[in-house]
Design a protein around this motif. Structure first.
Motif, PDB file in Angstrom:
ATOM      1  N   ASP A 259      -4.529   0.672  -3.640  1.00 24.04           N
ATOM      2  CA  ASP A 259      -5.775  -0.100  -3.617  1.00 24.04           C
ATOM      3  C   ASP A 259      -6.609   0.214  -4.862  1.00 24.04           C
ATOM      4  OD1 ASP A 259      -5.146  -1.122  -1.061  1.00 24.04           O
ATOM      5  OD2 ASP A 259      -6.141   0.555  -0.057  1.00 24.04           O
TER       6      ASP A 259
ATOM      7  N   GLY B 171      -2.663   9.767  -2.282  1.00 23.95           N
ATOM      8  CA  GLY B 171      -2.123   8.972  -1.195  1.00 23.95           C
ATOM      9  C   GLY B 171      -3.172   8.156  -0.484  1.00 23.95           C
ATOM     10  N   LEU B 172      -3.571   8.607   0.697  1.00 22.29           N
ATOM     11  CA  LEU B 172      -4.532   7.911   1.549  1.00 22.29           C
ATOM     12  C   LEU B 172      -5.761   8.797   1.726  1.00 22.29           C
ATOM     13  CD1 LEU B 172      -5.239   5.601   3.559  1.00 22.29           C
ATOM     14  CD2 LEU B 172      -4.008   6.909   5.314  1.00 22.29           C
ATOM     15  N   SER B 173      -6.929   8.254   1.410  1.00 18.35           N
ATOM     16  CA  SER B 173      -8.165   9.012   1.551  1.00 18.35           C
ATOM     17  C   SER B 173      -9.277   8.078   2.014  1.00 18.35           C
ATOM     18  CB  SER B 173      -8.549   9.655   0.209  1.00 18.35           C
ATOM     19  OG  SER B 173      -9.764  10.374   0.317  1.00 18.35           O
TER      20      SER B 173
ATOM     21  N   LEU C 167       3.093   1.717   8.289  1.00 16.17           N
ATOM     22  CA  LEU C 167       1.807   1.403   7.673  1.00 16.17           C
ATOM     23  C   LEU C 167       0.865   0.700   8.635  1.00 16.17           C
ATOM     24  CD1 LEU C 167       0.209   1.237   4.943  1.00 16.17           C
ATOM     25  CD2 LEU C 167       1.304  -0.994   4.603  1.00 16.17           C
TER      26      LEU C 167
ATOM     27  N   TRP D 271      -5.975   3.495   0.002  1.00 16.06           N
ATOM     28  CA  TRP D 271      -4.728   3.952  -0.585  1.00 16.06           C
ATOM     29  C   TRP D 271      -4.825   4.013  -2.105  1.00 16.06           C
ATOM     30  CZ3 TRP D 271      -0.561   5.771   2.005  1.00 16.06           C
ATOM     31  CH2 TRP D 271      -0.492   5.509   3.385  1.00 16.06           C
TER      32      TRP D 271
ATOM     33  N   ASN E 210      -0.878   3.699  12.447  1.00 16.87           N
ATOM     34  CA  ASN E 210      -1.082   5.047  11.931  1.00 16.87           C
ATOM     35  C   ASN E 210      -2.316   5.656  12.601  1.00 16.87           C
ATOM     36  OD1 ASN E 210      -1.038   7.384  10.351  1.00 16.87           O
ATOM     37  ND2 ASN E 210      -2.033   6.409   8.602  1.00 16.87           N
TER      38      ASN E 210
ATOM     39  N   TYR F 259      -1.573  10.620   5.875  1.00 19.57           N
ATOM     40  CA  TYR F 259      -0.284  10.319   5.261  1.00 19.57           C
ATOM     41  C   TYR F 259       0.192  11.548   4.502  1.00 19.57           C
ATOM     42  CZ  TYR F 259       3.161   8.466   2.004  1.00 19.57           C
ATOM     43  OH  TYR F 259       4.305   8.261   1.267  1.00 19.57           O
TER      44      TYR F 259
ATOM     45  N   LYS G 234       0.830  -1.201   0.000  1.00 15.20           N
ATOM     46  CA  LYS G 234       0.000   0.000   0.000  1.00 15.20           C
ATOM     47  C   LYS G 234       0.868   1.257   0.000  1.00 15.20           C
ATOM     48  CE  LYS G 234      -3.696  -2.395   2.487  1.00 15.20           C
ATOM     49  NZ  LYS G 234      -4.567  -2.564   1.311  1.00 15.20           N
ATOM     50  N   GLY G 235       0.350   2.300  -0.639  1.00 15.13           N
ATOM     51  CA  GLY G 235       1.096   3.541  -0.684  1.00 15.13           C
ATOM     52  C   GLY G 235       0.537   4.494  -1.718  1.00 15.13           C
ATOM     53  N   PRO G 236       1.225   5.602  -1.941  1.00 14.78           N
ATOM     54  CA  PRO G 236       0.753   6.628  -2.866  1.00 14.78           C
ATOM     55  C   PRO G 236       1.171   6.346  -4.307  1.00 14.78           C
ATOM     56  CG  PRO G 236       2.776   7.356  -1.848  1.00 14.78           C
ATOM     57  CD  PRO G 236       2.445   6.019  -1.232  1.00 14.78           C
TER      58      PRO G 236
END
Length: 251
Positions: free
Chosen positions: A136, A127-129, A222, A133, A225, A230, A101-103
Motif C-alpha cells: 500500500d 510487512g503489515l502495520s 489475506l 501493508w 486474518n 503477519y 497486498k504484502g510485504p
C-alpha cells in the motif's frame, strides 16, 4: 455484511489477477538522485513482470535469468538512502495492483555469488502495520521504496535484492495448487559500496531452500486474518553482532 465484504475483497483480487497487474524494478535512486533506466544495465531484469511462484526454483533468488551479470553497477556510499523504483508496464503507472497486498523486503549478498546458496543477509523488511501493508505504501509513494545502506557494510561489490510478495492468492501453497499461491517479485541490482564500514554480513541465508511452503508468511489468508498480524518469511533483519536467528519474525 462480513461475508459480503469478504466476497468483495476476493472478487477484487481475482479481477486484478486476471489483469496481470504485476511489477518489476525500473531503476534506483541514491540520495534522491535517479541513476537512470537500470533495466539490463545495472538491474538484472527479468524478461517480463510475471511473478515467481515456485520457491524451489533458482528464480526465487534474483528472478528469471537473474544469475547473469549485467554490465554496470551503481556506486553508493554507506549511510546513503537507496530507493528502488517499481513499475507495472510503463514508468510511473499503477505500479502493481492494489489487491496484491504484502510485504517488501531487502537482502544483500556478494555479487560474486550470483545470489546462489547461503549468501544472503536481510537488511530491511516491512510487512503489515496498523492495517497498512508495505505494498500500500509503495503504491502511495509512486513505486519508490527506500532503505539505508548500512554504515557497517564493508566496501565491495554486492547484489541488493528487493522483494515484493503478493498475498492475494496465498491461502493455499503453490505446491498444492499451481493456479494459486503467493506471488514473489524478486529483483537484484548490482551495487558497488564505498565507505569505511568493516563488516561483511554473515547471516548466510539461502532463499532457495530457506523459504518453505510451511512458512506462515508464504501460505497466508489475506482475506481472513483475525489477529491482524503477519509474519514475513526469511530471517530477522541482521545487524553486526546479532546471533543467527530463526527463519521467521513478526513484522
Amino acid at each position: 455484511m462480513k461475508i459480503t465484504a469478504l466476497a468483495s475483497l476476493m472478487t477484487a483480487g481475482l479481477l486484478a489477477t486476471g489483469a496481470h497487474a504485476h511489477t518489476r524494478v525500473y531503476g534506483v535512486w541514491v540520495n534522491g538522485v535517479f541513476q537512470g533506466d537500470g533495466r539490463g544495465v545495472y538491474v538484472r531484469s527479468p524478461p517480463n513482470n510475471n511473478p515467481v511462484k515456485d520457491i524451489t526454483s533458482s528464480a526465487i533468488n534474483c528472478n528469471v535469468a537473474g544469475t547473469s551479470a549485467v554490465g554496470s553497477s551503481v556506486t553508493v556510499a554507506t549511510g546513503a538512502t537507496f530507493e528502488f523504483e517499481w513499475y507495472h508496464d510503463v514508468r510511473s503507472d499503477d505500479i502493481i495492483a492494489a489487491s496484491h497486498k504484502g510485504p517488501v523486503q531487502v537482502y544483500i549478498a556478494p555479487a560474486s555469488s550470483n545470489g546462489n546458496g547461503a549468501v544472503w543477509t536481510k537488511i530491511a523488511s516491512e510487512g503489515l502495520s496498523g492495517g497498512v501493508w508495505a505494498v500500500d505504501k509503495l503504491i502511495a509513494n509512486k513505486g519508490r521504496h527506500s532503505v539505508t545502506i548500512p554504515s557497517w557494510l564493508k566496501a565491495g561489490d554486492y547484489l541488493i535484492r528487493a522483494e515484493i510478495i503478493g498475498l492475494h492468492e496465498s491461502e493455499v501453497a503453490y505446491s498444492a495448487n499451481s493456479a494459486r499461491g503467493a506471488q514473489f517479485y524478486p529483483s537484484c541490482t548490482q551495487i558497488k559500496v564505498t565507505g569505511s564500514g568493516t563488516t561483511s554480513p554473515s547471516q548466510n541465508y539461502a532463499i532457495q531452500g530457506g523459504y518453505s511452503y510451511s512458512d506462515e508468511g508464504i501460505v497466508f489468508n489475506l482475506y481472513f486474518n483475525p489477529s491482524g498480524t503477519y509474519t514475513a518469511p526469511g530471517p530477522a533483519v541482521w545487524s553486526p553482532g546479532a546471533a543467527k536467528k530463526a527463519r521467521s519474525f513478526e513484522a
